[in-house]
Scaffold this active site. Structure first.
Site, short mmCIF file in Angstrom:
data_model
loop_
_atom_site.label_atom_id
_atom_site.label_comp_id
_atom_site.label_asym_id
_atom_site.label_seq_id
_atom_site.Cartn_x
_atom_site.Cartn_y
_atom_site.Cartn_z
N SER A 57 11.00 6.74 15.44
CA SER A 57 9.77 6.55 16.23
C SER A 57 10.15 6.26 17.67
CB SER A 57 8.97 5.36 15.70
OG SER A 57 8.62 5.59 14.37
N CYS A 73 6.26 -6.69 8.00
CA CYS A 73 7.36 -6.16 8.82
C CYS A 73 7.56 -7.09 10.00
CB CYS A 73 7.00 -4.77 9.32
SG CYS A 73 8.31 -3.99 10.28
N CYS A 131 0.86 -1.56 15.66
CA CYS A 131 0.91 -1.34 14.21
C CYS A 131 0.27 -2.48 13.43
CB CYS A 131 2.37 -1.18 13.79
SG CYS A 131 2.58 -1.18 12.01
N CYS A 165 -1.01 6.60 9.91
CA CYS A 165 0.20 5.95 10.39
C CYS A 165 -0.15 4.68 11.16
CB CYS A 165 0.95 6.88 11.33
SG CYS A 165 1.72 8.20 10.47
N GLU A 172 0.83 -1.20 0.00
CA GLU A 172 0.00 0.00 0.00
C GLU A 172 0.86 1.26 0.00
OE1 GLU A 172 -4.14 -1.45 1.97
OE2 GLU A 172 -2.62 -0.76 3.35
N CYS A 212 5.98 -3.89 16.25
CA CYS A 212 5.45 -2.86 17.14
C CYS A 212 4.00 -3.23 17.42
CB CYS A 212 5.53 -1.48 16.49
SG CYS A 212 7.20 -1.06 15.98
S1 SF4 Z 1 5.55 0.67 13.06
FE1 SF4 Z 1 6.94 0.40 11.31
S2 SF4 Z 1 8.62 -0.80 12.18
FE2 SF4 Z 1 6.92 -1.02 13.62
S3 SF4 Z 1 5.86 -2.92 12.97
FE3 SF4 Z 1 4.88 -1.17 11.93
S4 SF4 Z 1 5.87 -1.06 9.95
FE4 SF4 Z 1 7.20 -2.26 11.28
#
Ligand code: SF4
Length: 353
Positions: A219, A117, A124, A339, A97, A121
């Site tokens: 971050s 990923c 996320c 985000c 995306e 996190c």
């Molecule tokens: S915030 Fe970024 S680094 Fe963390 S799991 Fe999501 S995509 Fe990965």
């Protein structure tokens, strides 16, 4: 050199690589410059449109080269803002995306660097997919080409904040940024390109040591290691103080402020004590602090109340020393383009079933 179905993937090659490849197939190195400009400056994806190239070489390109790495599967337009989320299908039927956000004269494109990923996190959506693979340079660059060819507003900024941890696909991300910055490519200024990391410390160090010219965002998302350990397990490897130390080094060496991002989540990192701790951590650090009220995606984490956001900000402002505070409301929340919200749900559902 990447090969797919016995064709060479030339999308993603840098200038020198294209020149060398052209010479290797009996063309002049000047052809490499022309190809670079057709692909990246003009965004042309078919050899028959490359008008200043001989018919013979156009035929060769048709038969032997891949000039485009993705196709649009779905575009979703926000009803709230000028934001579009694109879902692209890659050649191996994976999906990524990309988000285009237009606000007044600013057009920012948020691009992906990996499929899924593994940084994990907790807040996320992308992290829940797990890691599938790194994107190629062509796949990274093609996201921007598609948006440029399909959205009227000229692209002013590109941020590596989509799916994936850019510093775990470091070389390709840096090479893609090179194509975005190159005057024969996208011709975007170096300060218009931001790479955002969850805090992969060795790569942050490499980025600084190599004197990469692009902007760096880190971050942070917590004011102490206990909280960060819980929401960003990567903190157990590289903790807050190490990250802030490198951020400071970036600011002092590059004479450009590092950006720390802090996603504010109700009851997790938004208390008065958290604000005091954060102000003290960043005391005297030459940086920008970007506060991002959380975009709710799966109900586990929540957006802070307006009161707690204001209380948090008041404390930061009252103790402000060195850092600049910005509040960023993510765009496209109605289409889950904010985000931490990027995930290809149907694919994810198939994978976990
Ligand atoms: S915030 Fe970024 S680094 Fe963390 S799991 Fe999501 S995509 Fe990965």
């Amino acid at each position: 050199m990447m090969v797919q179905n016995s064709k060479i993937v030339i999308k993603g090659m840098g200038l020198t690589e294209l020149q060398t490849w052209c010479e290797s197939v009996g063309e002049t190195s000047f052809r490499g410059i022309q190809l670079y400009e057709w692909m990246y400056k003009k965004g042309v994806e078919r050899a028959d449109k490359m008008l200043n190239i001989s018919q013979k070489f156009r035929n060769y390109l048709d038969e032997h080269a891949i000039l485009s790495t993705l196709e649009l599967e779905l575009a979703t337009q926000s009803k709230l803002e000028e934001t579009i989320k694109y879902l692209f299908r890659l050649k191996d039927n994976q999906f990524i995306e990309t988000v285009s956000m237009v606000q007044e004269n600013r057009h920012t494109v948020c691009i992906s660097s990996q499929i899924g990923c593994n940084v994990d996190c907790d807040f996320c959506a992308t992290g829940k997919m797990g890691f599938i693979r790194n994107l190629s340079i062509g796949e990274i660059v093609d996201q921007l080409i598609y948006v440029r060819n399909n959205v009227e507003s000229p692209i002013t900024n590109v941020v590596f904040m989509g799916m994936g941890e850019p510093f775990l696909n470091y070389d390709r991300v840096i090479k893609s940024a090179g194509i975005f910055h190159n005057p024969r490519g996208f011709n975007l200024g170096k300060h218009r390109i931001t790479i955002s990391t969850a805090g992969i410390l060795p790569k942050i160090k490499q980025f600084i040591d190599e004197e990469q010219k692009y902007k760096l965002a880190i971050s942070l998302n917590a004011s102490n290691d206990d909280v960060r350990d819980n929401i960003m397990p990567i903190n157990k490897k590289w903790n807050i103080r190490q990250i802030i130390k490198e951020g400071k080094r970036f600011s002092s060496l590059k004479r450009r402020q590092v950006m720390f991002e802090y996603v504010l989540m109700k009851g997790i990192n938004d208390s008065i004590e958290n604000a005091i701790e954060l102000a003290s951590l960043l005391n005297g650090v030459d940086c920008k602090l970007n506060i991002i009220p959380y975009n709710e995606s799966d109900g586990v984490y929540q957006r802070p109340t307006e009161k707690s956001l204001n209380d948090f900000l008041n404390i930061l402002h009252a103790n402000q020393n060195g850092y600049r505070i910005l509040v960023r409301w993510s765009k496209g929340q109605d289409i889950e383009a904010g985000c931490g919200q990027l995930i290809y749900k149907e694919k994810f559902a198939t994978d976990i079933n």
